[in-house]
Design a protein around this motif. Structure first.
Motif, PDB file in Angstrom:
ATOM      1  N   ASP A  72     -11.927  14.147  -3.123  1.00 10.93           N
ATOM      2  CA  ASP A  72     -13.150  14.995  -3.304  1.00 10.93           C
ATOM      3  C   ASP A  72     -13.814  15.182  -4.624  1.00 10.93           C
ATOM      4  O   ASP A  72     -13.439  16.447  -5.274  1.00 10.93           O
ATOM      5  N   PRO A  73     -14.138  14.266  -5.362  1.00  5.16           N
ATOM      6  CA  PRO A  73     -14.431  14.542  -6.745  1.00  5.16           C
ATOM      7  C   PRO A  73     -15.697  15.465  -6.954  1.00  5.16           C
ATOM      8  O   PRO A  73     -15.695  16.222  -8.093  1.00  5.16           O
ATOM      9  N   ASP A  74     -16.420  16.211  -5.874  1.00  3.07           N
ATOM     10  CA  ASP A  74     -17.599  16.887  -6.277  1.00  3.07           C
ATOM     11  C   ASP A  74     -16.944  18.320  -5.809  1.00  3.07           C
ATOM     12  O   ASP A  74     -17.754  19.105  -5.972  1.00  3.07           O
ATOM     13  N   ASN A  75     -15.785  18.522  -5.835  1.00  2.44           N
ATOM     14  CA  ASN A  75     -15.150  19.855  -5.352  1.00  2.44           C
ATOM     15  C   ASN A  75     -15.330  20.761  -6.656  1.00  2.44           C
ATOM     16  O   ASN A  75     -14.593  20.526  -7.602  1.00  2.44           O
ATOM     17  N   PRO A  76     -16.179  21.771  -6.547  1.00  2.00           N
ATOM     18  CA  PRO A  76     -16.171  22.492  -7.992  1.00  2.00           C
ATOM     19  C   PRO A  76     -15.078  23.619  -8.145  1.00  2.00           C
ATOM     20  O   PRO A  76     -14.789  23.773  -9.276  1.00  2.00           O
ATOM     21  N   ALA A  77     -14.168  23.867  -6.791  1.00  2.00           N
ATOM     22  CA  ALA A  77     -13.134  24.801  -7.249  1.00  2.00           C
ATOM     23  C   ALA A  77     -12.004  23.980  -7.913  1.00  2.00           C
ATOM     24  O   ALA A  77     -11.515  24.556  -9.018  1.00  2.00           O
ATOM     25  N   ALA A  78     -11.767  22.698  -7.518  1.00  2.00           N
ATOM     26  CA  ALA A  78     -10.662  22.018  -8.081  1.00  2.00           C
ATOM     27  C   ALA A  78     -11.075  21.608  -9.619  1.00  2.00           C
ATOM     28  O   ALA A  78     -10.204  21.533 -10.315  1.00  2.00           O
ATOM     29  N   ALA A  79     -12.415  21.176  -9.671  1.00  6.24           N
ATOM     30  CA  ALA A  79     -12.890  20.914 -11.254  1.00  6.24           C
ATOM     31  C   ALA A  79     -12.616  22.054 -12.196  1.00  6.24           C
ATOM     32  O   ALA A  79     -12.254  21.748 -13.236  1.00  6.24           O
ATOM     33  N   SER A  80     -12.936  23.149 -11.751  1.00  6.77           N
ATOM     34  CA  SER A  80     -12.794  24.226 -12.510  1.00  6.77           C
ATOM     35  C   SER A  80     -11.612  24.781 -12.792  1.00  6.77           C
ATOM     36  O   SER A  80     -11.209  25.037 -14.084  1.00  6.77           O
ATOM     37  N   LEU A  81     -10.650  24.643 -12.076  1.00  9.72           N
ATOM     38  CA  LEU A  81      -9.376  24.961 -12.031  1.00  9.72           C
ATOM     39  C   LEU A  81      -8.564  23.787 -13.146  1.00  9.72           C
ATOM     40  O   LEU A  81      -7.916  24.285 -14.051  1.00  9.72           O
ATOM     41  N   MET A  82      -9.070  22.608 -12.880  1.00  9.14           N
ATOM     42  CA  MET A  82      -8.542  21.392 -13.668  1.00  9.14           C
ATOM     43  C   MET A  82      -8.977  21.680 -15.022  1.00  9.14           C
ATOM     44  O   MET A  82      -8.190  21.468 -16.035  1.00  9.14           O
ATOM     45  N   GLY A  83     -10.327  21.867 -15.492  1.00  5.60           N
ATOM     46  CA  GLY A  83     -10.652  22.257 -16.726  1.00  5.60           C
ATOM     47  C   GLY A  83      -9.960  23.293 -17.310  1.00  5.60           C
ATOM     48  O   GLY A  83      -9.671  23.220 -18.415  1.00  5.60           O
ATOM     49  N   SER A  84      -9.529  24.266 -16.597  1.00  3.50           N
ATOM     50  CA  SER A  84      -8.788  25.304 -17.307  1.00  3.50           C
ATOM     51  C   SER A  84      -7.439  25.010 -17.810  1.00  3.50           C
ATOM     52  O   SER A  84      -7.042  25.206 -18.709  1.00  3.50           O
ATOM     53  N   LEU A  85      -6.817  24.155 -16.924  1.00  2.00           N
ATOM     54  CA  LEU A  85      -5.356  23.669 -17.127  1.00  2.00           C
ATOM     55  C   LEU A  85      -5.693  22.663 -18.270  1.00  2.00           C
ATOM     56  O   LEU A  85      -4.485  22.616 -19.130  1.00  2.00           O
ATOM     57  N   ARG A  86      -6.536  21.713 -18.388  1.00  2.00           N
ATOM     58  CA  ARG A  86      -6.659  20.757 -19.402  1.00  2.00           C
ATOM     59  C   ARG A  86      -6.761  21.333 -20.662  1.00  2.00           C
ATOM     60  O   ARG A  86      -6.846  20.487 -21.635  1.00  2.00           O
ATOM     61  N   PHE A  87      -7.313  22.630 -20.911  1.00  2.00           N
ATOM     62  CA  PHE A  87      -7.928  22.963 -21.867  1.00  2.00           C
ATOM     63  C   PHE A  87      -7.140  22.853 -23.403  1.00  2.00           C
ATOM     64  O   PHE A  87      -7.670  22.360 -24.385  1.00  2.00           O
ATOM     65  N   ALA A  88      -5.895  23.360 -23.202  1.00  2.00           N
ATOM     66  CA  ALA A  88      -5.023  23.188 -24.291  1.00  2.00           C
ATOM     67  C   ALA A  88      -4.763  21.921 -24.970  1.00  2.00           C
ATOM     68  O   ALA A  88      -4.532  21.666 -26.256  1.00  2.00           O
ATOM     69  N   GLN A  89      -4.802  20.832 -24.087  1.00  2.00           N
ATOM     70  CA  GLN A  89      -4.353  19.710 -24.524  1.00  2.00           C
ATOM     71  C   GLN A  89      -5.827  18.695 -24.838  1.00  2.00           C
ATOM     72  O   GLN A  89      -5.762  17.698 -25.527  1.00  2.00           O
ATOM     73  N   ASP A  90      -6.744  19.044 -24.089  1.00  2.00           N
ATOM     74  CA  ASP A  90      -8.122  18.160 -24.263  1.00  2.00           C
ATOM     75  C   ASP A  90      -9.411  18.954 -24.121  1.00  2.00           C
ATOM     76  O   ASP A  90      -9.936  19.064 -23.116  1.00  2.00           O
ATOM     77  N   ALA A  91      -9.686  19.963 -25.149  1.00  2.00           N
ATOM     78  CA  ALA A  91     -10.722  20.850 -25.089  1.00  2.00           C
ATOM     79  C   ALA A  91     -12.114  20.194 -24.662  1.00  2.00           C
ATOM     80  O   ALA A  91     -12.795  20.848 -23.972  1.00  2.00           O
ATOM     81  N   LYS A  92     -12.177  18.954 -25.258  1.00  2.00           N
ATOM     82  CA  LYS A  92     -13.649  18.427 -24.985  1.00  2.00           C
ATOM     83  C   LYS A  92     -13.762  18.158 -23.645  1.00  2.00           C
ATOM     84  O   LYS A  92     -14.857  18.314 -23.039  1.00  2.00           O
ATOM     85  N   GLY A  93     -12.676  17.419 -23.081  1.00  2.00           N
ATOM     86  CA  GLY A  93     -12.689  16.855 -21.723  1.00  2.00           C
ATOM     87  C   GLY A  93     -12.586  18.099 -20.565  1.00  2.00           C
ATOM     88  O   GLY A  93     -13.478  18.020 -19.664  1.00  2.00           O
ATOM     89  N   ALA A  94     -11.756  19.120 -21.236  1.00  2.00           N
ATOM     90  CA  ALA A  94     -11.827  20.279 -20.086  1.00  2.00           C
ATOM     91  C   ALA A  94     -13.149  20.951 -20.011  1.00  2.00           C
ATOM     92  O   ALA A  94     -13.551  21.493 -19.011  1.00  2.00           O
ATOM     93  N   ILE A  95     -13.797  21.148 -21.402  1.00  2.00           N
ATOM     94  CA  ILE A  95     -15.329  21.957 -21.163  1.00  2.00           C
ATOM     95  C   ILE A  95     -16.241  21.236 -20.363  1.00  2.00           C
ATOM     96  O   ILE A  95     -16.896  21.551 -19.722  1.00  2.00           O
ATOM     97  N   ALA A  96     -16.048  19.689 -20.595  1.00  2.00           N
ATOM     98  CA  ALA A  96     -16.891  18.819 -19.801  1.00  2.00           C
ATOM     99  C   ALA A  96     -16.862  19.054 -18.164  1.00  2.00           C
ATOM    100  O   ALA A  96     -17.630  19.432 -17.419  1.00  2.00           O
ATOM    101  N   GLN A  97     -15.522  19.243 -17.934  1.00  2.00           N
ATOM    102  CA  GLN A  97     -15.230  19.359 -16.475  1.00  2.00           C
ATOM    103  C   GLN A  97     -15.785  20.805 -15.945  1.00  2.00           C
ATOM    104  O   GLN A  97     -16.163  21.096 -14.980  1.00  2.00           O
TER     105      GLN A  97
END
Length: 730
Positions: free
Chosen positions: A474-499
């Motif tokens: 479900d690529p358009d799922n906003p809840a999953a995208a937001s939580l994934m972005g939060s988790l990615r932040f420490a390793q990939d700030a740019k990609g996480a912020i885009a998410q």
């Protein structure tokens, strides 16, 4: 068509206990069990259950065979239990971002108006008094919150769960009974324990090692036994009406759902309902008719002899329990908007009679419950049998909800609810146009909730794996995208912020998504963009002190001290008068020229919380600048006593030690600083000065060069470094 429903003829003199109706107004104890299926209690036929205390109450009173919850979510269901209104009428449609409107009368308010003493003891912050359910209670015991620091990397993710075990809830309840025993009183006890994760305490952990959900129910039953024993030993049992029910059940994998919240099948809607009333209900009564959660308050008020709530949509079944006859119950309504509000999926609305159920969904569902109680064979392909129109008419008859029900709750409460595995939006994923059928994507919901649980355990790697799988489906799922972005932040700030930006854009009225985006941008030092995100969050939840505190932090970091002071003051006015906020206010005031006011606020914050390391460091900086260096060093030492690796405090104390020509002490702090924070740029700057003081110019030059090679360093510190470098040049 309505027809008479035959019920057992009951006599009013035969009952559990004394057999005589109590004189005066009876007391009421209402127990709501969270997440408890009816078919997992002994009195409902589960031979493996260990629920002797609940079973005894059922044997001494009446057991309802077809009690149906209005929603598979805690707050909407309790709002209906306490008002006799369906969710479309009282307006509370989800666990977060809703509050029972003041205009709606609760059971507690009605009884309080009749002279009852009232108390509540609840097990989860979902049901905190700010939800509106505290109305009418003289005392309201609930889980206590810890102050939360907003606007920093740590707040990108979820906070720890705020709940409390049954033993603690019951301790409060027993104290309330002792306090109110002269009566009449109304006591509400809510036990959260059966909710996932299933972690029963000993000895139930060992006894139910292979069925921990049942162990949680058994543990809750054991704690309730203490309440019933106190009532019996104190001579209060036969003067007290006991009501036991649940807000909803638990899927336990049925229909593919791991827990609850999404579907409206009977696995999450069929709940226990048990009433014991000496002299009013015959022992051993079984009521076969259909009842809804909205019928509870009308029934209890009837049994108590109290006036009904005029606006209630439910009906009292007390006449049938006393030997009378009642017409068959009109179909009852249930709903789940969780999939819509969390993921942008289609909402679910259901209408259920004693024999059939209809679910309005993109792929409609109709079940013959008499032949198919597991709801496994969908008959809707042969037509809805007129159920669709009946559902529309039923909802229309409920009338409009009070718009004040959509009242964003305080930030700290909402974050705690998110930590329990729930997420919701101020408005459902408006950017989604496909509105998928929840039953087509149940795996995604399971993966998302499992990811939240993994985050709560600190297992971010596993959570990321789960979210990757969810987003693949479900690529358009906003809840999953937001939580994934939060988790990615420490390793990939740019990609996480885009998410995080994508999630915020997909559901622009969702506070959580704007909040997470603002936090990430703040940590990434994109202060202007962070302020924009926080202001969007504030527009969604204007009463939140947290978001004003976070916005103040961003403005202070960006140099807008006056704006920061204004936001901190708003945060305080919104109820967030915590030491970190007061310390931040004091720091900004000092930087803005108000030395007296700033010092006063800093000292007040530290008096309230002596373990506030940042506050001690800021006070030390101020004292140093005003020439009170001994006091400043003491403040830095207090910061380090609380947090030995506090980077700024180590730097600042080392600087003072150098100025006092205590080079060995400065070396100690610099070495500790470099060990703990090798990438902390000022560490190389102070190291150079220590090396120079030690008579080691070569090492000093190396440290200066290392400092000057780092990007983004303070220009003033760079100028000082260049001056030192020129002095050290042979």
């Amino acid at each position: 068509m309505r027809r008479a429903l035959a019920v057992l003829a009951l006599v009013t003199c035969a009952c559990g206990g004394s057999g005589k109706a109590p004189a005066g107004k009876p007391n009421l104890v209402l127990v709501t069990l969270d997440t408890t299926r009816a078919d997992h209690l002994g009195c409902y036929g589960d031979a493996r259950a260990a629920t002797p205390n609940i079973d005894r109450i059922a044997a001494e009173g009446a057991l309802f065979e077809q009690a149906i919850a209005v929603a598979p979510l805690t707050l909407p269901s309790h709002a209906s239990l306490m008002t006799g209104l369906y969710p479309p009428r009282h307006g509370v449609r989800d666990n977060a971002d809703f509050r029972l409107p003041d205009r709606e009368t609760t059971l507690a308010e009605q009884l309080h108006g009749q002279g009852y003493k009232t108390a509540a003891s609840v097990g989860t912050y979902i049901l905190s008094s700010v939800s509106g359910l505290g109305k009418g209670f003289d005392s309201y015991d609930q889980p206590k919150l810890r102050p939360r620091i907003a606007g920093g990397e740590s707040s990108v993710l979820y906070e720890p769960i705020v709940e409390r075990p049954a033993a603690e809830v019951v301790n409060d309840a027993l104290a309330s009974i002792e306090r109110m025993k002269d009566g009449p009183f109304f006591l509400w006890i809510h036990l959260y324990d059966p909710h996932e994760p299933y972690t029963p305490p000993p000895p139930f952990r060992e006894r139910f090692a292979s069925a921990p959900y049942d162990g949680e129910i058994a543990s809750a039953d054991a704690e309730l036994g203490r309440v019933f024993e106190m009532l019996r030993s104190g001579g209060l049992m036969d003067r007290t009406i006991i009501a036991i029910t649940a807000d909803h059940g638990e899927s336990l994998g049925e229909h593919g759902e791991d827990t609850h919240g999404l579907f409206v099948y009977d696995s999450t809607l069929h709940v226990p309902l048990i009433l014991r009333a000496a002299g009013r209900i015959k022992a051993g009564t079984r009521y076969p008719g259909l009842v809804s959660g909205v019928d509870l308050t009308p029934t209890l008020l009837d049994l108590l002899g109290a006036p009904p709530i005029p606006a209630a949509e439910g009906r009292s079944v007390a006449p049938a329990l006393g030997g009378g006859r009642m017409d068959e119950r009109a179909p009852v309504y249930a709903e789940s908007l969780y999939g819509e509000r969390a993921y942008g999926w289609a909402p679910l609305h259901a209408l259920r009679s004693a024999r059939e159920k209809y679910i309005d969904a993109p792929e409609a569902e109709r079940y013959d419950l008499a032949r198919d109680p597991a709801e496994s064979t969908n008959l809707a392909s042969s037509g809805d049998g007129g159920w669709g129109e009946r559902l529309i008419d039923a909802v229309k008859a409920m009338g409009p909800a009070d718009p004040s029900a959509v009242a964003m709750m305080p930030g700290e409460q909402r974050d705690r609810i998110a930590s329990l595995g729930y997420v919701s939006a101020g408005a459902p994923g408006l950017a989604r146009r496909d509105r998928p059928d929840p039953k087509k994507l149940i795996t995604v919901s399971n993966l998302y909730q499992q990811a939240q649980q993994a985050v709560g355990r600190g297992d971010r790697a596993y959570a990321s794996q789960l979210l990757t799988r969810a987003l693949a489906k479900d690529p358009d799922n906003p809840a999953a995208a937001s939580l994934m972005g939060s988790l990615r932040f420490a390793q990939d700030a740019k990609g996480a912020i885009a998410q995080l930006r994508a999630a915020a854009a997909a559901s622009p009225d969702n506070f959580e998504y704007q909040w997470n985006l603002g936090n990430a941008l703040f940590v990434d030092r994109q202060y202007e963009a962070a302020a924009t995100a926080y202001r969007a969050a504030s527009a969604i939840r204007p009463a939140s002190g947290d978001v004003h505190y976070a916005l103040g932090n961003v403005l202070a970091a960006g140099g807008d001290l006056a704006g920061a002071i204004a936001e901190y003051n708003v945060a305080v006015k919104r109820g967030l008068r915590t030491p970190p906020v007061i310390a931040a206010l004091g720091t900004a005031e000092i930087a803005n020229g108000d030395a007296a006011g700033g010092e006063k606020h800093l000292r007040a914050a530290l008096e309230a919380d002596p373990k506030l390391a940042d506050g001690w460091n800021q006070l030390g900086v101020f004292l140093d600048r005003t020439g009170r260096r001994d006091e400043a060093e003491s403040a830095f030492s207090k910061a380090l006593a609380v947090q030995p690796d506090h980077a700024d405090a180590l730097f600042n104390r080392a600087k003072l030690e150098l100025m006092a020509k205590r080079t060995p002490d400065a070396r100690r702090d610099v070495d500790a600083l470099l060990r703990a924070h090798p990438d902390y740029a000022p560490a190389r700057f102070i190291e150079a000065h220590v090396c120079a003081a030690e008579g080691n110019p070569e090492k000093a030059r190396e440290a200066i060069q290392a400092f000057l090679s780092l990007p983004g360093t303070d220009p003033r510190m760079r100028d000082a470094a260049e001056r030192l470098k020129s002095k050290l040049t042979p």
